[in-house]
Design an enzyme around this catalytic site. Structure first.
Site, PDB file in Angstrom:
ATOM      1  CB  THR A 151      -1.429 -11.172  -0.448  1.00 29.53           C
ATOM      2  OG1 THR A 151      -0.175 -11.170  -1.143  1.00 29.53           O
ATOM      3  CG2 THR A 151      -2.496 -11.652  -1.403  1.00 29.53           C
ATOM      4  CG  ASP A 152       2.582  -6.576   0.990  1.00 29.64           C
ATOM      5  OD1 ASP A 152       1.470  -6.044   0.756  1.00 29.64           O
ATOM      6  OD2 ASP A 152       3.671  -6.011   0.728  1.00 29.64           O
ATOM      7  CG  ASP A 195       7.836  -3.828  -2.525  1.00 35.72           C
ATOM      8  OD1 ASP A 195       7.267  -4.884  -2.856  1.00 35.72           O
ATOM      9  OD2 ASP A 195       7.332  -2.700  -2.697  1.00 35.72           O
TER      10      ASP A 195
HETATM   11  C1  GLA Z   1       3.605  -2.217  -3.622  1.00 33.32           C
HETATM   12  C2  GLA Z   1       3.883  -2.256  -2.119  1.00 33.32           C
HETATM   13  C3  GLA Z   1       3.974  -3.707  -1.622  1.00 33.32           C
HETATM   14  C4  GLA Z   1       2.762  -4.522  -2.059  1.00 33.32           C
HETATM   15  C5  GLA Z   1       2.503  -4.332  -3.562  1.00 33.32           C
HETATM   16  C6  GLA Z   1       1.231  -4.995  -4.014  1.00 33.32           C
HETATM   17  O1  GLA Z   1       4.702  -2.749  -4.308  1.00 33.32           O
HETATM   18  O2  GLA Z   1       5.096  -1.597  -1.848  1.00 33.32           O
HETATM   19  O3  GLA Z   1       4.124  -3.727  -0.222  1.00 33.32           O
HETATM   20  O4  GLA Z   1       1.632  -4.173  -1.296  1.00 33.32           O
HETATM   21  O5  GLA Z   1       2.432  -2.962  -3.917  1.00 33.32           O
HETATM   22  O6  GLA Z   1       1.341  -6.367  -3.916  1.00 33.32           O
END
Ligand code: GLA
Length: 387
Positions: free
Chosen positions: A41-42, A179
């Protein structure tokens, strides 16, 4: 406060001293993360609800008066790297870990930050390649180190954004902001509700009665980058067809009404993102109210949505989720966490259920799949800072 074991720090200091000939001046840390809900979703400007965990990258550092940066990586057989801030910073030809450091430093310079050199030793205990953001923790640890060493005028959100820019543009991985943001801004005993459009954050208190269990399926994550990029493109395609900036801009209700405008696969991708972002807001509320029943339903729905609509889970992970969800029977929640195609499962449950859950996995998972899991019991922890 973060409690870091004295033995990890003394090993780090010893390697620093043997490599650079004197003791480090300061120490910094940045944690990995586990996402409780809100997956993929980010980068659609939606909501996520991760927490920082008590596994982190540690940095020992001593500032220099010249423009040289020297780095030693304990987890890579003490490999070393050296580059100059006076020259254009290029990728390291062979050492991937070096590029996280080089990329973060380069992007600090691109932001106009005035920095000088440093001697740096790095070690981390965030499991690598498990979807617990070991890379983000390294990017944020290095950003925070330079920020504090040279008193850079940056907020923690900017340290996170700088790390993301390094990962997107220097390392070449097209991740979103979740993250780095939680590694920079996490808080002890709290999850972080993050609006990935405005970067507004709200700390959501985690009930003390709840354990955070992470199970690494140890399924080797194949094709992660290409599948990740395909999902991003499909989400962008949905937004373009719907005439909106990002999937954040449509409600689930409205998306359902617009279904016929989207190719079937693209609709399912969008359905996952829009529904998971809505679930994230509901889950934050449920967590705040210690409403485990609602939380368990939302986490289960999130998992099925990742499995059926976004198609990023794999059978060994689905198996663990089924096993634990039967066991928890509504008294806790469980779902895959992270980018997918392997990696980890997160489960929230009362402390009293932890031993039973572990036993169930240990007794069944390897028999069923031929792979041995790793289990971590984590604490929601503070974001990056000085130790
Ligand atoms: C990875 C990416 C994050 C996010 C997740 C899925 O961790 O680094 O930015 O998109 O996948 O939610």
């Amino acid at each position: 406060m973060t409690t870091i074991s004295a033995s990890r720090l003394s090993v780090l200091d010893r390697v620093f001293e043997t490599t650079f000939g004197s003791a480090p001046a300061r120490h910094f840390q940045a944690p990995g993360r586990v996402n409780l809900i809100g997956e993929h979703t980010d980068y659609n400007d939606g909501f996520v609800l991760p927490c920082a965990i008590d596994y982190q990258t540690l940095v020992a550092v001593k500032p220099r008066t010249d423009m040289t940066v020297r780095v030693v990586a304990l987890d890579y057989a003490n490999q070393q790297d050296e580059f100059s801030l006076a020259d254009e910073i290029e990728s390291h030809p062979t050492q991937l870990w070096s590029n996280y450091v080089r990329g973060v430093v380069k992007h600090l310079q691109l932001r106009g930050m005035q920095i000088q050199g440093a001697d740096i030793a790095i070690t981390g205990n965030v499991p690598q390649g498990a979807g617990l953001s070991s890379s983000a923790s390294l990017e944020v640890a290095i950003g925070e180190t330079f920020k504090q060493l040279y008193q850079l005028p940056m907020t923690m959100a900017e340290v996170a954004l700088n790390g993301q820019a390094a990962e997107n543009q220097f390392v070449g991985c097209n991740c979103g902001i979740m993250d780095q943001m939680v590694s920079a801004c996490g808080a002890e005993h709290h999850a972080l509700l993050l609006d990935c459009r405005t970067y507004d954050t709200q700390l959501i208190s985690m009930p003390e009665t709840l354990a955070v269990m992470i199970i690494n399926s140890n399924v080797k994550r194949g094709l992660v980058d290409s599948e990740y990029n395909t999902r991003r493109l499909q989400c962008e395609q949905a937004a373009t067809i719907l005439g909106i900036k990002a999937l954040r801009d449509i409600s689930l209700n409205e998306l359902q009404k617009q279904k016929s405008r989207l190719p079937e696969l693209v609709y399912r991708r969008a359905h996952h993102v829009v529904s998971d972002s809505e679930r994230t807001l509901l889950a934050a509320e449920a967590l705040r109210n210690n409403d485990l029943k609602t939380l368990s339903i939302l986490m289960a729905e999130s998992h099925y949505s990742m499995r059926d609509d976004f198609e990023i889970t794999v059978p060994p992970i689905d198996y663990i989720v089924e096993l634990l969800s039967d066991y928890l029977a509504g008294q806790g929640g469980v779902r895959m966490t992270g980018g997918g195609f392997g990696g980890c499962i997160v489960a929230l449950m009362p402390h009293a259920m932890v031993d039973g859950a572990k036993q169930l996995i240990v007794q069944n998972y390897a028999n069923k799949t031929g792979i041995k899991e790793d289990i971590y019991i984590c604490k929601a922890s503070i974001g990056a800072g000085e130790i």
